[in-house]
Design a protein around this motif. Structure first.
Motif, mmCIF file in Angstrom:
data_model
loop_
_atom_site.group_PDB
_atom_site.id
_atom_site.type_symbol
_atom_site.label_atom_id
_atom_site.label_comp_id
_atom_site.label_asym_id
_atom_site.label_seq_id
_atom_site.Cartn_x
_atom_site.Cartn_y
_atom_site.Cartn_z
ATOM 1 N N HIS A 111 0.844 -1.198 0.000
ATOM 2 C CA HIS A 111 0.000 0.000 0.000
ATOM 3 C C HIS A 111 0.880 1.250 0.000
ATOM 4 O O HIS A 111 0.620 2.209 -0.736
ATOM 5 N N ARG A 404 -0.446 -14.975 -4.154
ATOM 6 C CA ARG A 404 -1.640 -14.423 -3.514
ATOM 7 C C ARG A 404 -1.795 -14.981 -2.099
ATOM 8 O O ARG A 404 -2.150 -14.244 -1.163
ATOM 9 N N ASP A 418 -8.352 -3.573 3.345
ATOM 10 C CA ASP A 418 -7.974 -4.453 2.243
ATOM 11 C C ASP A 418 -6.540 -4.930 2.421
ATOM 12 O O ASP A 418 -5.658 -4.153 2.808
ATOM 13 N N GLU A 420 -3.068 -6.948 0.554
ATOM 14 C CA GLU A 420 -2.256 -6.565 -0.608
ATOM 15 C C GLU A 420 -2.580 -7.363 -1.868
ATOM 16 O O GLU A 420 -1.981 -7.121 -2.922
ATOM 17 N N CYS A 421 -3.512 -8.301 -1.796
ATOM 18 C CA CYS A 421 -3.727 -9.220 -2.916
ATOM 19 C C CYS A 421 -4.173 -8.533 -4.202
ATOM 20 O O CYS A 421 -3.854 -8.996 -5.309
ATOM 21 N N ALA A 422 -4.914 -7.449 -4.087
ATOM 22 C CA ALA A 422 -5.454 -6.800 -5.287
ATOM 23 C C ALA A 422 -4.360 -6.289 -6.218
ATOM 24 O O ALA A 422 -4.611 -6.094 -7.423
ATOM 25 N N ASN A 425 -3.920 -8.203 -9.432
ATOM 26 C CA ASN A 425 -4.999 -8.299 -10.412
ATOM 27 C C ASN A 425 -4.552 -8.095 -11.858
ATOM 28 O O ASN A 425 -5.007 -8.820 -12.757
ATOM 29 N N ASP A 428 -3.184 -11.384 -13.022
ATOM 30 C CA ASP A 428 -4.253 -12.371 -13.212
ATOM 31 C C ASP A 428 -4.926 -12.170 -14.568
ATOM 32 O O ASP A 428 -5.235 -13.138 -15.277
ATOM 33 N N GLU A 429 -5.159 -10.929 -14.935
ATOM 34 C CA GLU A 429 -5.811 -10.634 -16.215
ATOM 35 C C GLU A 429 -4.937 -11.063 -17.393
ATOM 36 O O GLU A 429 -5.436 -11.586 -18.401
#
Length: 461
Positions: A111, A404, A418, A420-422, A425, A428-429
């Motif tokens: 973050h 993750r 939240d 840190e996994c986001a 993303n 992942d895409e």
């Protein structure tokens, strides 16, 4: 590349192997003191005609650095020129052709890393409005020849620019035309360093594939997805590559120091000046027989400088440096530290990642490293994985899942609660689509851009 700020003539002279491994031992930290350092480079261009601005021209690199002082950055001067800035968010420095780099501060969580990145990009965009400049997040200049690029006034670069053509065909391209994202991470002990080094080195080709973002050279497709990564294959074999000895029994600090002693030197820094020692031996320096400084022996700072002149896929100093990724836009900068923090900063995740790659043989690792710049996620995996017939994309989702799980276990939360996994993303895409960033750029080039590569400047920050 590192920017030396002071001359340390009073450093102790190196007289023992213990002093050579001291920086590595000093890097050992308990888990609660592990930090994340993120470095990212950007291509700078003039919005008027897309040329790469020189240091001296109005609105050029010097003016940009001077303007950044308005945000509290302190200038670092060499030879009367501002060549870097220091501040609470780390350091801003120049690559050889004016690529702008933020070497971020060591931070506790992702973050903070992403907030730091955001502050920096907001600042440079504000300066760009003043100076008429923009910033590209790519792994390589898509349309500039070496001859079209300026040279920054830094002493060590002059030495390297002279030396590179002696040892490889693409070293000047590496210096002048490429950009990267890198991550610096800590270790708790020699054993922890070894496991992290081996795991990250084996998986570095996956990072190269996921961040592949340099498919154009001289204004046209170059046949690669990461030409930046390909460039390293013929830059200087004495200081690059996959370091087979890292996977050998007994690897540790002393073995890495032995490797560094065999890496030819670039320079010695004395009294604010860089002395050309390109191609000379640090072992001779230890014996007082360096031709560039006869009779002198190296200090601790000389060794620290030398540790910064090797460029393997993973580098050890007083931390581990992940070096496999192309430069990219803001949306992907934070994904690289997320990948490696998730894999390396949780022991369960680290063990799982190592289990995935420990059966690979060295020939297979080298072949994977060589294939990825062209093939990306379609590069064939080393023997021992999926019967030897699989592709890198077959393990990509599993590696991201391991990362993750490591991030979730860290449980570092922001104010909204939240973890840190986001930050994973964007990766992942990429894996879900099967298309790395370079392939998306090529689709645009052959599609909506209709072969007009100048449209790439619309991808600017």
């Amino acid at each position: 590349m590192s920017t030396r700020q002071v001359s340390d003539r009073n450093d102790p002279v190196i007289e023992s192997t213990a002093q050579l491994i001291a920086p590595m031992i000093k890097g050992e930290k308990p888990r609660d003191r592990w930090r994340i350092g993120t470095e990212h480079e950007k291509l700078v261009f003039a919005r008027s005609d897309h040329h790469a601005p020189s240091y001296e021209e109005p609105g050029g690199i010097r003016d940009m650095l001077k303007s950044l002082e308005d945000f509290g950055w302190e200038p670092v001067v060499e030879g009367g020129n501002v060549i870097a800035l220091s501040g609470s968010d780390g350091a801003i420095s120049l690559e050889p052709a004016g690529q702008l780099e933020l070497s971020g501060a060591p931070l506790e969580n992702l973050h903070q890393t992403c907030a730091e990145t955001g502050r920096h990009l907001d600042q440079v965009k504000a300066i760009g409005e003043r100076t008429g400049t923009g910033f590209l997040g790519l792994g390589m200049w898509p349309d500039k020849t070496r001859e079209e690029l300026p040279i920054m006034p830094k002493g060590r670069y002059a030495i390297m620019l002279r030396h590179m053509p002696r040892v490889g065909t693409m070293g000047l391209d590496m210096m002048l035309r490429t950009c990267t994202i890198q991550v610096n991470l800590d270790y708790s002990s020699e054993a922890d360093m070894v496991q992290k080094f081996r795991t990250s080195l084996a998986l570095q080709p996956l990072a190269t594939a996921l961040f592949a973002n340099s498919p154009f050279t001289d204004g046209k497709p170059n046949g690669f997805l990461s030409y930046r990564s390909h460039i390293w294959s013929d830059t200087d074999p004495a200081r690059t590559g996959m370091l087979p000895f890292v996977f050998e029994d007994g690897f540790g600090y002393e073995r890495y120091a032995e490797y560094m002693l065999d890496v030819p030197m670039y320079f010695v820094y004395r009294d604010g000046k860089y002395i050309d020692a390109a191609g000379q031996s640090f072992r001779d320096f230890l014996d007082g027989k360096l031709p560039a400084l006869p009779g002198e022996r190296p200090t601790a700072s000389d060794w620290q400088d030398h540790l910064s002149t090797a460029f393997p896929e993973v580098r050890l100093k007083s931390f581990l440096e992940m070096r496999g990724a192309d430069g990219g836009p803001w949306s992907r900068i934070c994904a690289l530290p997320a990948l490696w923090v998730g894999l390396l900063y949780d022991q369960t995740a680290l063990d799982a990642a190592w289990d995935l790659v420990k059966g690979w043989d060295m020939d297979g690792r080298e072949a994977l490293r060589s294939a990825v710049p062209k093939l990306g996620l379609d590069a064939p995996l080393p023997k021992g994985v999926f019967g030897g017939g699989g592709k890198l994309k077959d393990i990509a989702a599993e590696v991201l899942a391991i990362s993750r799980s490591g991030l979730a276990a860290r449980a570092r939360l922001n104010k909204a609660g939240d973890n840190e996994c986001a930050f994973l993303n964007p990766l992942d895409e990429i894996v879900a689509s099967g298309k790395v960033p370079a392939q998306r750029l090529l689709d645009k080039f052959h599609g909506e851009w209709n072969g007009d590569l100048s449209r790439v400047y619309e991808e600017a920050f």
